[in-house]
Scaffold this motif. Structure first.
Motif, PDB file in Angstrom:
ATOM      1  N   PRO A   1     -52.667  61.172 -58.640  1.00 17.84           N
ATOM      2  CA  PRO A   1     -52.737  62.191 -59.697  1.00 17.84           C
ATOM      3  C   PRO A   1     -51.502  62.249 -60.580  1.00 17.84           C
ATOM      4  CG  PRO A   1     -53.456  63.098 -57.582  1.00 17.84           C
ATOM      5  CD  PRO A   1     -52.839  61.757 -57.294  1.00 17.84           C
ATOM      6  N   ASP A   2     -50.314  61.981 -59.988  1.00 19.33           N
ATOM      7  CA  ASP A   2     -49.087  62.056 -60.783  1.00 19.33           C
ATOM      8  C   ASP A   2     -48.762  60.755 -61.498  1.00 19.33           C
ATOM      9  OD1 ASP A   2     -48.321  60.474 -58.656  1.00 19.33           O
ATOM     10  OD2 ASP A   2     -46.684  61.776 -57.992  1.00 19.33           O
ATOM     11  N   GLY A   3     -49.517  59.709 -61.232  1.00 18.18           N
ATOM     12  CA  GLY A   3     -49.286  58.440 -61.911  1.00 18.18           C
ATOM     13  C   GLY A   3     -47.964  57.790 -61.586  1.00 18.18           C
ATOM     14  N   VAL A   4     -47.409  58.072 -60.412  1.00 21.42           N
ATOM     15  CA  VAL A   4     -46.134  57.477 -60.003  1.00 21.42           C
ATOM     16  C   VAL A   4     -46.402  56.494 -58.863  1.00 21.42           C
ATOM     17  CG1 VAL A   4     -43.824  57.901 -59.095  1.00 21.42           C
ATOM     18  CG2 VAL A   4     -44.864  59.538 -60.684  1.00 21.42           C
ATOM     19  N   ILE A   5     -46.036  55.229 -59.064  1.00 20.39           N
ATOM     20  CA  ILE A   5     -46.322  54.174 -58.092  1.00 20.39           C
ATOM     21  C   ILE A   5     -45.027  53.436 -57.762  1.00 20.39           C
ATOM     22  CG2 ILE A   5     -47.641  52.060 -57.650  1.00 20.39           C
ATOM     23  CD1 ILE A   5     -49.686  53.026 -59.692  1.00 20.39           C
ATOM     24  N   ALA A   6     -44.785  53.226 -56.480  1.00 21.19           N
ATOM     25  CA  ALA A   6     -43.580  52.512 -56.054  1.00 21.19           C
ATOM     26  C   ALA A   6     -43.645  51.042 -56.456  1.00 21.19           C
ATOM     27  CB  ALA A   6     -43.413  52.636 -54.548  1.00 21.19           C
ATOM     28  N   VAL A   7     -42.504  50.490 -56.868  1.00 24.18           N
ATOM     29  CA  VAL A   7     -42.394  49.078 -57.239  1.00 24.18           C
ATOM     30  C   VAL A   7     -41.212  48.477 -56.484  1.00 24.18           C
ATOM     31  CG1 VAL A   7     -42.050  47.419 -59.107  1.00 24.18           C
ATOM     32  CG2 VAL A   7     -43.307  49.547 -59.547  1.00 24.18           C
ATOM     33  N   PRO A   8     -41.478  47.705 -55.412  1.00 25.57           N
ATOM     34  CA  PRO A   8     -40.388  47.068 -54.675  1.00 25.57           C
ATOM     35  C   PRO A   8     -39.786  45.907 -55.468  1.00 25.57           C
ATOM     36  CG  PRO A   8     -42.427  47.177 -53.372  1.00 25.57           C
ATOM     37  CD  PRO A   8     -42.781  47.446 -54.790  1.00 25.57           C
ATOM     38  N   ILE A   9     -38.494  45.674 -55.249  1.00 20.89           N
ATOM     39  CA  ILE A   9     -37.765  44.602 -55.927  1.00 20.89           C
ATOM     40  C   ILE A   9     -36.939  43.853 -54.892  1.00 20.89           C
ATOM     41  CG2 ILE A   9     -36.033  44.043 -57.694  1.00 20.89           C
ATOM     42  CD1 ILE A   9     -36.689  46.765 -58.979  1.00 20.89           C
ATOM     43  N   VAL A  10     -36.869  42.525 -55.019  1.00 22.47           N
ATOM     44  CA  VAL A  10     -35.999  41.712 -54.173  1.00 22.47           C
ATOM     45  C   VAL A  10     -35.069  40.903 -55.068  1.00 22.47           C
ATOM     46  CG1 VAL A  10     -35.873  39.830 -52.506  1.00 22.47           C
ATOM     47  CG2 VAL A  10     -37.684  41.546 -52.299  1.00 22.47           C
TER      48      VAL A  10
ATOM     49  N   ILE B   1     -43.599  36.702 -49.364  1.00 23.54           N
ATOM     50  CA  ILE B   1     -43.421  35.279 -49.672  1.00 23.54           C
ATOM     51  C   ILE B   1     -43.500  35.063 -51.185  1.00 23.54           C
ATOM     52  CG2 ILE B   1     -44.472  32.991 -49.427  1.00 23.54           C
ATOM     53  CD1 ILE B   1     -45.324  33.858 -46.582  1.00 23.54           C
ATOM     54  N   GLY B   2     -44.472  35.702 -51.826  1.00 26.39           N
ATOM     55  CA  GLY B   2     -44.616  35.566 -53.270  1.00 26.39           C
ATOM     56  C   GLY B   2     -43.447  36.147 -54.042  1.00 26.39           C
ATOM     57  N   THR B   3     -42.907  37.262 -53.547  1.00 25.46           N
ATOM     58  CA  THR B   3     -41.756  37.874 -54.211  1.00 25.46           C
ATOM     59  C   THR B   3     -40.544  36.954 -54.148  1.00 25.46           C
ATOM     60  OG1 THR B   3     -42.589  40.069 -53.605  1.00 25.46           O
ATOM     61  CG2 THR B   3     -40.285  39.911 -54.258  1.00 25.46           C
ATOM     62  N   LEU B   4     -40.283  36.413 -52.962  1.00 22.92           N
ATOM     63  CA  LEU B   4     -39.173  35.468 -52.812  1.00 22.92           C
ATOM     64  C   LEU B   4     -39.414  34.213 -53.649  1.00 22.92           C
ATOM     65  CD1 LEU B   4     -38.572  35.862 -48.979  1.00 22.92           C
ATOM     66  CD2 LEU B   4     -36.988  36.551 -50.789  1.00 22.92           C
ATOM     67  N   ASP B   5     -40.631  33.742 -53.667  1.00 27.00           N
ATOM     68  CA  ASP B   5     -40.980  32.561 -54.457  1.00 27.00           C
ATOM     69  C   ASP B   5     -40.687  32.791 -55.939  1.00 27.00           C
ATOM     70  OD1 ASP B   5     -42.598  29.946 -54.884  1.00 27.00           O
ATOM     71  OD2 ASP B   5     -43.672  31.399 -56.121  1.00 27.00           O
ATOM     72  N   SER B   6     -41.074  33.950 -56.462  1.00 28.40           N
ATOM     73  CA  SER B   6     -40.812  34.255 -57.863  1.00 28.40           C
ATOM     74  C   SER B   6     -39.314  34.307 -58.149  1.00 28.40           C
ATOM     75  CB  SER B   6     -41.469  35.585 -58.251  1.00 28.40           C
ATOM     76  OG  SER B   6     -42.878  35.486 -58.181  1.00 28.40           O
TER      77      SER B   6
END
Length: 380
Positions: A27-36, A94-99
């Motif tokens: 409802p609040d439109g706030v979504i977590a975005v992890p970063i590596v 794995i995909g995050t590290l790959d990017s």
């Protein structure tokens, strides 16, 4: 050059309105975005946007290695996790590290990743995707008017719970985009997020197709149901799009073998190498590919280098808090810049000040499948 370490951060995507799908809404439109952030002894840091679940165990496969050996390191990470399985958020890590490794490789070469991968045209066609099931009619129209001002001429709506409501909402967006394009008919897609049975999917889509021309229907049944997806494709005029939740080429093989997919999708969080391999597999079957994701920067770069890219998803026009990317949206396309690597810059002060959701997944959010999904007799 050697990989020396990593750091993890978490920021947020602030939509400023409710976002979600047939499975649930934030409802609040706030979504977590992890970063590596992956660090090297050459002072080059690579950025990956996505999961860091089990990252300590997965990072052991690449620590001390030359980050420029990206595809070999990708396979090392897969081998590192083969016993416990590399699906879901582990595949995302794995995909995050790959990017991040592709980012390092291109930064070291002093080139944007799209050029390093062999791309020629930095323009990547886009479609609007507002995660919009929680919006009123007025909010829906206003949202897609903003997309239209950026030249978007195709849109994907979330739906699947009420055929009359879906048809009405698709017509509203069709009219917005048609007017913006001076009468040209837009592309319209409907994403059901796996909420139907096979028969429900065919009945729902065929009813909509009485008055609305759908380009594709996305994830009409469960992601692994090759026979069901093929039955839906055979039963409706629209193409069937799926693949964003499939992790590994082995999960695509039965779908391609049974003709279950017409538009092959991959999620941005699964990384660049996965996208390149899926694109090659799809190309061998004469099928187009279409990346999915909130901030699909890595796959936008990769999309410039594959012959079968069709269109990429554009969700929020603004990046996550503290994240900036060297790209713009013009005339219905992402336009990639000349910055080395992915062109992503992280403002760690802004990220730290942003705050983020707790790790617990909300029980009524889109990440939790409702108990009644696929078993509803009437619209809800």
């Amino acid at each position: 050059m050697r990989i020396t370490g990593y750091r993890t951060l978490t920021t947020v995507q602030r939509w400023g309105r409710p976002v979600g799908d047939a499975n649930g809404v934030y409802p609040d439109g706030v979504i977590a975005v992890p970063i590596v952030l992956v660090e090297t002894d050459a002072g080059i840091t690579g950025v990956g946007l996505g999961s860091h679940v089990e990252i300590e165990a997965i990072f052991a496969a690449i620590e001390g290695e030359d980050p420029r050996c990206v595809t070999a390191l990708y396979d090392r990470m897969l081998r590192q996790t083969f016993k416990a399985g590399h699906a879901g958020p582990v595949f995302g890590t794995i995909g995050t590290l790959d990017s991040a490794l592709w980012d390092i490789k291109a930064r070291a070469a002093g080139e944007p990743l799209w050029r390093l991968l062999g791309g020629r045209d930095r323009r990547v066609p886009a479609y609007a995707s507002g995660l919009d099931i929680g919006l009123t009619d007025d909010e829906l129209v206003a949202t897609y008017q903003v997309y239209a001002r950026h030249g978007l001429r195709a849109a994907k709506l979330k739906g699947g719970l009420d055929v009359d409501r879906d048809r009405h909402r698709l017509a509203l967006v069709r009219d917005v985009l048609t007017e913006a394009a001076g009468g040209t008919r837009p592309g319209l897609m409907l994403d059901a997020n796996e909420c139907w049975t096979r028969k429900q999917a065919v009945r729902h889509v065929r009813e909509i197709e009485r008055t609305i021309d759908l380009t594709w229907v996305e994830e009409p049944v469960r992601r692994w149901d090759a026979e069901g997806l093929a039955a839906v494709s055979a039963g409706v005029r629209a193409s069937v799009a799926t693949g964003e939740n499939l992790t590994g080429l082995e999960q695509f093989r039965p779908l391609l073998a049974t003709g279950a997919v017409d538009i092959v999708q991959t999620a941005a969080v699964w990384g660049v190498t996965h996208f390149l391999r899926v694109s090659a597999l799809a190309h061998a079957h004469d099928l187009p590919v279409s990346p999915i994701g909130t901030t699909p920067v890595g796959l936008l770069h990769a999309a410039t280098s594959v012959p079968n890219h069709m269109v990429s998803e554009l969700q929020d026009l603004l990046p996550p808090v503290g994240v900036s990317a060297d790209l713009s949206v013009e005339d219905g396309a992402f336009v990639l810049g000349e910055s080395p690597g992915l062109g992503i810059t992280i403002d760690e002060v802004a990220v730290a000040a942003a705050g983020h959701r707790p790790d617990a997944v909300p029980a009524d959010g889109p990440g939790v499948r409702p108990a009644a999904a696929g078993r509803r007799l009437l619209a809800v």
